[in-house]
Design a protein around this motif. Structure first.
Motif, short mmCIF file in Angstrom:
data_model
loop_
_atom_site.label_atom_id
_atom_site.label_comp_id
_atom_site.label_asym_id
_atom_site.label_seq_id
_atom_site.Cartn_x
_atom_site.Cartn_y
_atom_site.Cartn_z
N LEU A 297 0.83 -1.20 0.00
CA LEU A 297 0.00 0.00 0.00
C LEU A 297 0.86 1.25 0.00
O LEU A 297 0.53 2.27 -0.62
N SER A 298 1.98 1.20 0.70
CA SER A 298 2.91 2.32 0.70
C SER A 298 3.46 2.57 -0.70
O SER A 298 3.59 3.71 -1.14
N LEU A 299 3.79 1.48 -1.39
CA LEU A 299 4.29 1.62 -2.76
C LEU A 299 3.23 2.23 -3.66
O LEU A 299 3.52 3.08 -4.51
N MET A 300 1.98 1.81 -3.48
CA MET A 300 0.88 2.44 -4.22
C MET A 300 0.82 3.93 -3.92
O MET A 300 0.59 4.75 -4.81
N GLY A 301 1.01 4.26 -2.64
CA GLY A 301 1.00 5.67 -2.26
C GLY A 301 2.08 6.47 -2.96
O GLY A 301 1.84 7.59 -3.39
N LEU A 302 3.27 5.89 -3.08
CA LEU A 302 4.36 6.58 -3.76
C LEU A 302 4.00 6.86 -5.21
O LEU A 302 4.16 7.98 -5.69
N PHE A 303 3.49 5.85 -5.91
CA PHE A 303 3.17 6.05 -7.32
C PHE A 303 1.91 6.88 -7.51
O PHE A 303 1.77 7.57 -8.52
N ASP A 304 0.98 6.83 -6.54
CA ASP A 304 -0.18 7.69 -6.66
C ASP A 304 0.18 9.15 -6.41
O ASP A 304 -0.42 10.05 -7.00
N LEU A 305 1.16 9.39 -5.54
CA LEU A 305 1.65 10.76 -5.36
C LEU A 305 2.13 11.32 -6.70
O LEU A 305 1.82 12.47 -7.06
N ILE A 306 2.85 10.50 -7.45
CA ILE A 306 3.32 10.92 -8.77
C ILE A 306 2.15 11.06 -9.74
O ILE A 306 1.99 12.07 -10.42
N PHE B 122 1.21 -4.95 -9.80
CA PHE B 122 -0.12 -4.41 -9.57
C PHE B 122 -0.06 -3.09 -8.80
O PHE B 122 -0.74 -2.12 -9.15
N ALA B 123 0.75 -3.05 -7.74
CA ALA B 123 0.84 -1.87 -6.89
C ALA B 123 1.28 -0.65 -7.68
O ALA B 123 0.76 0.46 -7.51
N VAL B 124 2.25 -0.84 -8.58
CA VAL B 124 2.74 0.28 -9.40
C VAL B 124 1.68 0.72 -10.38
O VAL B 124 1.35 1.91 -10.50
N PHE B 125 1.11 -0.23 -11.10
CA PHE B 125 0.14 0.07 -12.15
C PHE B 125 -1.13 0.70 -11.57
O PHE B 125 -1.62 1.72 -12.05
N TYR B 126 -1.67 0.07 -10.52
CA TYR B 126 -2.87 0.58 -9.87
C TYR B 126 -2.60 1.90 -9.16
O TYR B 126 -3.41 2.83 -9.20
N GLY B 127 -1.44 1.99 -8.52
CA GLY B 127 -1.12 3.18 -7.74
C GLY B 127 -1.05 4.44 -8.56
O GLY B 127 -1.39 5.53 -8.09
N LEU B 128 -0.61 4.34 -9.83
CA LEU B 128 -0.46 5.52 -10.67
C LEU B 128 -1.77 6.28 -10.86
O LEU B 128 -1.76 7.49 -11.05
N ASP B 129 -2.90 5.58 -10.82
CA ASP B 129 -4.17 6.31 -10.99
C ASP B 129 -5.18 6.02 -9.89
O ASP B 129 -6.38 6.13 -10.08
N TRP B 130 -4.66 5.68 -8.67
CA TRP B 130 -5.55 5.38 -7.56
C TRP B 130 -6.57 6.50 -7.34
O TRP B 130 -7.79 6.28 -7.38
N ILE B 131 -6.13 7.70 -7.10
CA ILE B 131 -7.05 8.83 -6.96
C ILE B 131 -6.71 9.94 -7.95
O ILE B 131 -6.99 11.11 -7.71
N GLY C 107 -10.44 3.14 -17.04
CA GLY C 107 -10.19 1.94 -17.83
C GLY C 107 -8.97 1.17 -17.35
O GLY C 107 -9.00 -0.06 -17.17
N LEU C 108 -7.88 1.89 -17.12
CA LEU C 108 -6.65 1.23 -16.67
C LEU C 108 -6.81 0.67 -15.25
O LEU C 108 -6.29 -0.40 -14.94
N ARG C 109 -7.54 1.38 -14.40
CA ARG C 109 -7.77 0.88 -13.04
C ARG C 109 -8.58 -0.42 -13.10
O ARG C 109 -8.30 -1.37 -12.36
N GLY C 110 -9.58 -0.46 -13.97
CA GLY C 110 -10.39 -1.66 -14.10
C GLY C 110 -9.57 -2.87 -14.50
O GLY C 110 -9.72 -3.96 -13.93
N LEU C 111 -8.67 -2.69 -15.46
CA LEU C 111 -7.82 -3.80 -15.89
C LEU C 111 -6.92 -4.28 -14.76
O LEU C 111 -6.70 -5.49 -14.59
N SER C 112 -6.40 -3.35 -13.97
CA SER C 112 -5.51 -3.75 -12.88
C SER C 112 -6.26 -4.53 -11.80
O SER C 112 -5.72 -5.48 -11.22
N LEU C 113 -7.51 -4.16 -11.52
CA LEU C 113 -8.29 -4.87 -10.49
C LEU C 113 -8.68 -6.27 -10.96
O LEU C 113 -8.72 -7.21 -10.15
N ILE C 114 -8.96 -6.43 -12.25
CA ILE C 114 -9.25 -7.76 -12.77
C ILE C 114 -8.03 -8.67 -12.66
O ILE C 114 -8.14 -9.88 -12.44
N TYR C 115 -6.86 -8.06 -12.75
CA TYR C 115 -5.60 -8.81 -12.65
C TYR C 115 -5.22 -9.16 -11.20
O TYR C 115 -4.51 -10.13 -10.95
N LEU C 116 -5.75 -8.40 -10.23
CA LEU C 116 -5.32 -8.54 -8.83
C LEU C 116 -5.47 -9.95 -8.25
O LEU C 116 -4.54 -10.44 -7.59
#
Length: 422
Positions: free
Chosen positions: A274-283, A329-338, A306-315
């Motif tokens: 989750l921290s890694l997601m936070g780092l990439f979502d910050l970016i 997953f954490a990197v890909f999903y994190g980039l567009d979390w919010i 669209g990209l978030r949906g694909l990452s969740l199907i992969y999770l």
């Protein structure tokens, strides 16, 4: 009106820094239940659905506070409401280690923490951006939205480590200590409006005294909702944001750590993800704010969902395959979390005007948190019934794909008609 006085540092950036720090701590508080879920199950025997129910109430109240907190801040001042909210959070968190029954969890974390964090929600960031900035508004919204990710980046691994080594009560007291240190910073240096420091919003040159708040604190947000509800754009924004909340803090923010626990992944390792997601979502979210100043926000939302949906199907596959796949997953999903927040906020401001944007965006956040609340509770119940999180993760993936199609139905800025009245 008068001309703005010259200054080397625009004070609005100081305000942004203080609000960023405040939202960062608020985000850390919101992420605490994901760390506490397994320890509470072990100590009290509470099932995951019951704990998820308390979390879902907090998430819902977090959203419901938005439009009313916008009106309250306009009436009493941003600084005063920030301090009051932090005091309420200190009280509720300090009582948490004393709880022994699930109803106390619901009261402290569902109701009191929901109200406290709801007053320090995304509406605060949008209000600051609209008051202090004309230039760089999208970037500022992106930065303040990204504070939620940064809160997880800084606090989640630390809280998980404290919980693992010392106990969950010590983790809660650590958050209380941070809040106590933050209150004097807000009290001394926070300002409500550019006029307070003899300045104009960045991008303009005229110093204008803010108009006093007119209207009823509780009726004005209702009237704003009634007016906005006449616009299809409002319903499309609210609908996509409902699905945004369903697929982010309600699902992943609440259940990723317990889902990792189902695969014997240690709590500290899961918190690191989750921290890694936070780092990439910050970016990603900061970049999203920059992009929303330059490109059509509807198409940004199309790609984000669209990209978030694909990452969740992969999770579900990633959970069963190991840490490397979860990292991807954490990197890909994190980039567009919010990353969806800046374009959504910008479309709201463009459509309804900056005077009403705070309250109306607050109602759109209500939809976001309603979706998050449904996911937080529903995923916990489905896991208890089915024994895994596979079904809720895949469902969230497909609803994100649907949200991407909804986003391109939003009318372009050129064709939007401002809602009158209120």
């Amino acid at each position: 009106m008068k001309k703005q006085s010259s200054s080397k540092l625009y004070y609005g950036w100081v305000v942004v820094a203080i609000v960023f720090l405040t939202l960062l701590v608020s985000a850390a508080i919101s992420s605490v239940p994901s760390v506490l879920m397994q320890p509470l199950e072990k100590e009290f025997g509470w099932d995951r659905g019951a704990v998820s129910g308390a979390v879902s109430i907090r998430i819902l109240l977090y959203g419901l506070m938005g439009p009313f907190s916008a009106a309250i801040m306009a009436r009493f001042g941003i600084r005063r409401i920030m301090v009051f909210s932090m005091i309420l959070l200190i009280i509720s968190l300090s009582l948490t280690p004393l709880m022994t029954a699930i109803w106390q969890m619901v009261l402290l974390w569902g109701v009191l923490v929901g109200i406290g964090t709801g007053s320090l929600a995304n509406v605060l960031g949008v209000t600051i951006a609209n008051r202090w900035f004309v230039k760089y508004k999208g970037l500022v919204i992106g930065m303040l939205t990204a504070s939620a990710a940064t809160g997880q980046l800084l606090f989640l691994p630390l809280l998980a480590k404290i919980t693992s080594d010392i106990g969950w009560r010590s983790a809660v007291y650590a958050v209380v200590a941070v809040l106590v240190l933050l209150i004097p910073i807000v009290s001394i240096w926070m300002r409500n409006h550019p006029y307070d420091v003899g300045s104009a919003p960045l991008g303009t040159s005229e110093v204008v005294k803010p108009a006093p708040f007119i209207g009823n604190l509780f009726l004005s947000p209702i009237l704003a909702l009634s007016s906005a509800a006449k616009s299809l754009t409002f319903w499309l924004l609210a609908g996509t944001f409902f699905l945004c909340g369903f697929s982010t803090n309600g699902l992943i923010g609440t259940h990723l750590i317990p889902a990792c626990g189902d695969f014997a992944i240690p709590i500290v390792t899961a918190a690191g993800l989750l921290s890694l997601m936070g780092l990439f979502d910050l970016i990603g979210t900061t970049l999203s704010g920059w992009l929303s100043d330059r490109f059509d926000s509807r198409w940004l939302l199309f790609w984000y969902y669209g990209l978030r949906g694909l990452s969740l199907i992969y999770l579900p596959q990633a959970l069963g395959m190991g840490y490397t796949q979860l990292t991807i997953f954490a990197v890909f999903y994190g980039l567009d979390w919010i990353a969806t927040v800046p374009p959504t906020a910008k479309l709201t401001s463009d459509t309804f005007g900056k005077e009403k944007a705070g309250m109306i965006f607050g109602w759109i956040v209500v939809a976001h948190q309603a979706g998050a609340s449904v996911a937080a509770y529903g995923a916990g119940v489905m896991r208890d019934i089915l024994g895994s999180y596979t079904v809720p993760f895949v469902i969230a993936g497909f609803v994100c794909l649907f949200a991407s199609l909804m986003a391109i139905r939003i009318r372009s800025r050129a064709s939007q008609v401002k809602v009158q009245g209120v």
